[in-house]
Design a protein around this motif. Sequence first.
Motif, PDB file in Angstrom:
ATOM      1  N   MET A  83       0.843  -1.192   0.000  1.00 45.51           N
ATOM      2  CA  MET A  83       0.000   0.000   0.000  1.00 45.51           C
ATOM      3  C   MET A  83       0.877   1.240   0.000  1.00 45.51           C
ATOM      4  O   MET A  83       1.782   1.376   0.822  1.00 45.51           O
ATOM      5  N   ALA A  84       0.616   2.170  -0.927  1.00 43.59           N
ATOM      6  CA  ALA A  84       1.343   3.426  -0.963  1.00 43.59           C
ATOM      7  C   ALA A  84       0.865   4.324   0.162  1.00 43.59           C
ATOM      8  O   ALA A  84      -0.261   4.204   0.654  1.00 43.59           O
ATOM      9  N   THR A  85       1.749   5.256   0.553  1.00 42.18           N
ATOM     10  CA  THR A  85       1.388   6.182   1.618  1.00 42.18           C
ATOM     11  C   THR A  85       0.146   6.979   1.249  1.00 42.18           C
ATOM     12  O   THR A  85      -0.708   7.266   2.096  1.00 42.18           O
ATOM     13  N   SER A  86       0.016   7.332  -0.043  1.00 37.26           N
ATOM     14  CA  SER A  86      -1.149   8.096  -0.483  1.00 37.26           C
ATOM     15  C   SER A  86      -2.440   7.306  -0.320  1.00 37.26           C
ATOM     16  O   SER A  86      -3.481   7.862   0.052  1.00 37.26           O
ATOM     17  N   ASP A  87      -2.387   5.988  -0.578  1.00 39.99           N
ATOM     18  CA  ASP A  87      -3.571   5.149  -0.400  1.00 39.99           C
ATOM     19  C   ASP A  87      -3.963   5.068   1.077  1.00 39.99           C
ATOM     20  O   ASP A  87      -5.151   5.115   1.423  1.00 39.99           O
ATOM     21  N   LEU A  88      -2.961   4.945   1.930  1.00 40.13           N
ATOM     22  CA  LEU A  88      -3.237   4.902   3.361  1.00 40.13           C
ATOM     23  C   LEU A  88      -3.875   6.200   3.824  1.00 40.13           C
ATOM     24  O   LEU A  88      -4.833   6.197   4.600  1.00 40.13           O
ATOM     25  N   ALA A  89      -3.357   7.312   3.336  1.00 35.38           N
ATOM     26  CA  ALA A  89      -3.906   8.616   3.718  1.00 35.38           C
ATOM     27  C   ALA A  89      -5.372   8.734   3.308  1.00 35.38           C
ATOM     28  O   ALA A  89      -6.200   9.277   4.049  1.00 35.38           O
ATOM     29  N   LEU A  90      -5.709   8.193   2.123  1.00 37.59           N
ATOM     30  CA  LEU A  90      -7.099   8.246   1.666  1.00 37.59           C
ATOM     31  C   LEU A  90      -8.009   7.441   2.597  1.00 37.59           C
ATOM     32  O   LEU A  90      -9.111   7.876   2.938  1.00 37.59           O
ATOM     33  N   LEU A  91      -7.547   6.258   3.027  1.00 39.17           N
ATOM     34  CA  LEU A  91      -8.384   5.404   3.863  1.00 39.17           C
ATOM     35  C   LEU A  91      -8.539   5.944   5.279  1.00 39.17           C
ATOM     36  O   LEU A  91      -9.517   5.631   5.952  1.00 39.17           O
ATOM     37  N   LEU A  92      -7.604   6.751   5.726  1.00 32.41           N
ATOM     38  CA  LEU A  92      -7.663   7.271   7.087  1.00 32.41           C
ATOM     39  C   LEU A  92      -8.442   8.580   7.202  1.00 32.41           C
ATOM     40  O   LEU A  92      -8.517   9.156   8.282  1.00 32.41           O
ATOM     41  N   THR A  93      -9.044   9.034   6.098  1.00 31.04           N
ATOM     42  CA  THR A  93      -9.981  10.155   6.185  1.00 31.04           C
ATOM     43  C   THR A  93     -11.327   9.621   6.667  1.00 31.04           C
ATOM     44  O   THR A  93     -11.616   8.415   6.549  1.00 31.04           O
ATOM     45  N   PRO A  94     -12.189  10.474   7.211  1.00 30.16           N
ATOM     46  CA  PRO A  94     -13.520   9.999   7.637  1.00 30.16           C
ATOM     47  C   PRO A  94     -14.280   9.307   6.511  1.00 30.16           C
ATOM     48  O   PRO A  94     -14.923   8.267   6.720  1.00 30.16           O
ATOM     49  N   GLU A  95     -14.207   9.889   5.294  1.00 35.93           N
ATOM     50  CA  GLU A  95     -14.903   9.273   4.164  1.00 35.93           C
ATOM     51  C   GLU A  95     -14.300   7.921   3.826  1.00 35.93           C
ATOM     52  O   GLU A  95     -15.027   6.937   3.579  1.00 35.93           O
ATOM     53  N   GLY A  96     -12.961   7.857   3.813  1.00 34.26           N
ATOM     54  CA  GLY A  96     -12.303   6.607   3.449  1.00 34.26           C
ATOM     55  C   GLY A  96     -12.584   5.500   4.443  1.00 34.26           C
ATOM     56  O   GLY A  96     -12.882   4.360   4.055  1.00 34.26           O
ATOM     57  N   TRP A  97     -12.501   5.809   5.739  1.00 29.58           N
ATOM     58  CA  TRP A  97     -12.737   4.776   6.751  1.00 29.58           C
ATOM     59  C   TRP A  97     -14.188   4.315   6.736  1.00 29.58           C
ATOM     60  O   TRP A  97     -14.471   3.125   6.885  1.00 29.58           O
ATOM     61  N   ALA A  98     -15.121   5.260   6.506  1.00 26.35           N
ATOM     62  CA  ALA A  98     -16.538   4.900   6.433  1.00 26.35           C
ATOM     63  C   ALA A  98     -16.803   4.007   5.220  1.00 26.35           C
ATOM     64  O   ALA A  98     -17.569   3.036   5.308  1.00 26.35           O
ATOM     65  N   LEU A  99     -16.166   4.341   4.091  1.00 29.68           N
ATOM     66  CA  LEU A  99     -16.356   3.523   2.895  1.00 29.68           C
ATOM     67  C   LEU A  99     -15.820   2.117   3.124  1.00 29.68           C
ATOM     68  O   LEU A  99     -16.501   1.122   2.817  1.00 29.68           O
ATOM     69  N   LEU A 100     -14.621   2.014   3.671  1.00 32.26           N
ATOM     70  CA  LEU A 100     -14.019   0.704   3.915  1.00 32.26           C
ATOM     71  C   LEU A 100     -14.882  -0.116   4.874  1.00 32.26           C
ATOM     72  O   LEU A 100     -15.101  -1.317   4.668  1.00 32.26           O
ATOM     73  N   SER A 101     -15.404   0.516   5.889  1.00 31.05           N
ATOM     74  CA  SER A 101     -16.222  -0.189   6.882  1.00 31.05           C
ATOM     75  C   SER A 101     -17.554  -0.644   6.314  1.00 31.05           C
ATOM     76  O   SER A 101     -18.176  -1.578   6.842  1.00 31.05           O
ATOM     77  N   SER A 102     -18.012   0.006   5.256  1.00 34.56           N
ATOM     78  CA  SER A 102     -19.329  -0.316   4.697  1.00 34.56           C
ATOM     79  C   SER A 102     -19.286  -1.421   3.652  1.00 34.56           C
ATOM     80  O   SER A 102     -20.339  -1.914   3.233  1.00 34.56           O
ATOM     81  N   LEU A 103     -18.083  -1.828   3.223  1.00 34.26           N
ATOM     82  CA  LEU A 103     -17.996  -2.796   2.134  1.00 34.26           C
ATOM     83  C   LEU A 103     -18.443  -4.182   2.580  1.00 34.26           C
ATOM     84  O   LEU A 103     -18.185  -4.600   3.713  1.00 34.26           O
ATOM     85  N   PRO A 104     -19.086  -4.927   1.704  1.00 36.09           N
ATOM     86  CA  PRO A 104     -19.485  -6.302   2.020  1.00 36.09           C
ATOM     87  C   PRO A 104     -18.262  -7.215   1.989  1.00 36.09           C
ATOM     88  O   PRO A 104     -17.185  -6.809   1.536  1.00 36.09           O
ATOM     89  N   PRO A 105     -18.395  -8.451   2.451  1.00 43.59           N
ATOM     90  CA  PRO A 105     -17.274  -9.400   2.350  1.00 43.59           C
ATOM     91  C   PRO A 105     -16.787  -9.508   0.906  1.00 43.59           C
ATOM     92  O   PRO A 105     -17.575  -9.426  -0.043  1.00 43.59           O
ATOM     93  N   TYR A 106     -15.487  -9.698   0.749  1.00 44.96           N
ATOM     94  CA  TYR A 106     -14.887  -9.716  -0.582  1.00 44.96           C
ATOM     95  C   TYR A 106     -15.414 -10.879  -1.413  1.00 44.96           C
ATOM     96  O   TYR A 106     -15.453 -12.021  -0.966  1.00 44.96           O
ATOM     97  N   ASP A 107     -15.821 -10.557  -2.630  1.00 42.02           N
ATOM     98  CA  ASP A 107     -16.289 -11.549  -3.588  1.00 42.02           C
ATOM     99  C   ASP A 107     -15.654 -11.221  -4.925  1.00 42.02           C
ATOM    100  O   ASP A 107     -15.998 -10.216  -5.555  1.00 42.02           O
ATOM    101  N   PRO A 108     -14.696 -12.024  -5.379  1.00 41.53           N
ATOM    102  CA  PRO A 108     -14.004 -11.701  -6.630  1.00 41.53           C
ATOM    103  C   PRO A 108     -14.946 -11.598  -7.827  1.00 41.53           C
ATOM    104  O   PRO A 108     -14.661 -10.883  -8.787  1.00 41.53           O
ATOM    105  N   GLN A 109     -16.072 -12.312  -7.767  1.00 41.56           N
ATOM    106  CA  GLN A 109     -17.015 -12.261  -8.888  1.00 41.56           C
ATOM    107  C   GLN A 109     -17.764 -10.932  -8.949  1.00 41.56           C
ATOM    108  O   GLN A 109     -18.311 -10.571  -9.998  1.00 41.56           O
ATOM    109  N   GLN A 110     -17.798 -10.218  -7.830  1.00 40.52           N
ATOM    110  CA  GLN A 110     -18.563  -8.971  -7.778  1.00 40.52           C
ATOM    111  C   GLN A 110     -17.687  -7.722  -7.691  1.00 40.52           C
ATOM    112  O   GLN A 110     -18.211  -6.616  -7.631  1.00 40.52           O
TER     113      GLN A 110
END
Length: 429
Positions: free
Chosen positions: A1-28
Amino acid sequence: MATSDLALLLTPEGWALLSSLPPYDPQQSLALSRSLREEGHAPALVSAALTQQRLRSRATAKFGPFAQTMLFTPDGLEQATRLTVAAHHAARYAAAESARVADLGCGIGGDAIALAGLELPVLAVDRDETTAALATVNLMPFPHATVRCADALEVDLAAEGVDAVFADPARRADGRRLTSPGQWSPPLEEVLALRGRVDALGVKIAPGTDHAELPPDAHVQWVSVDRDVVEAAVWCGPLAPEGPGRSALVLHDDGSGGTTSHLLSDPDGTDPSLPPAQLDPVVSLEDLGPLIHEPDGAVIRAGLVALAAERLGARPVGPRIAYLTGSTPAGPGLSPFLRSWHLREVLPLRLKALRSRVRAHGIGSLEIHRRGVEVSPEALRASLRLRGNASETWLVTRVGSSARGVVLVVEPTSAGHPVRPVPADDTPL
């Protein structure tokens, strides 16, 4: 993970988006990515979140439910200690009544989590800024854990109140494994020198580390999880109550979400830097017993095959080959450290004869193990044209002093059949 990607996920929007994702499904994943972008999320944020979702799915095997609140990089996940193994590490520090443990080269924080989970104060150190940031996130549930971005060997342990160290030197560079302990970062010799600053020192090392590189006054333990050798570790001072020597720790999934552990130790405290003891192998096919045993990889790496063979009254099937043969079944004290089969038949390692057997027996499924011969199980299986409903297990190896390979047809020890030797005029594969 690049530092820029980490910074995106640690914003309120990024953390909320990550927390809202369903379990990983490669088909979807593609459809989900498209849907998230259509909802207005930035493509870079969507990519970072979905990458993390995929890594969390992979990490479940190592970290269980903890993985769903952690952050990872591919390399960090691959190199992280499994939580079941880290728990055994942490138990040593707890038993030694360590006041504060420094986890040097903490990576994403796997061992630090296990230590903090036992309420041990932890100083987790990594010199890579992004990795240290990931460890900070992963250790947020533990207020008595501190993360620092620094060179592991430059930390003033005394000033930090550290009386115990766990070190995990980096053993990769530019995507390749470094086999020489002198090339690790820091080198193994420099890490072991920390014993001049703390008595309680544990060092995670590669399972294939040459025994000559190991300190004679330490205890070295090799660990396997469900028959996969995952690590070895050097334990010094109060972290090694068993004293100098070697041991194999074998962990198995108990089928109900838990783990069973089994320990095989050298009772004589053999110097871990000495080469493993050797046994006299059988001389010929006629010397094969009705049982074949394959020691767990941790037992092999620890040089404890001779100990297992002595307790079984068994012998290797060939020089430096870790298949044992004899007539005594493994009892409860040894069975966790072995895979045991009854020998049904011995075949020549000759492609024509093996194809004939596959046709005659309608073999459509074939499990192949090998030791001591240069044969690829995958290539051999592909060349046999498997077809049918029957299945067999083959051990491809050498017997006695012969350079000629043979196939030992085996099955679970509940069934027995007489051994039929290889005809002398068969030509090897």
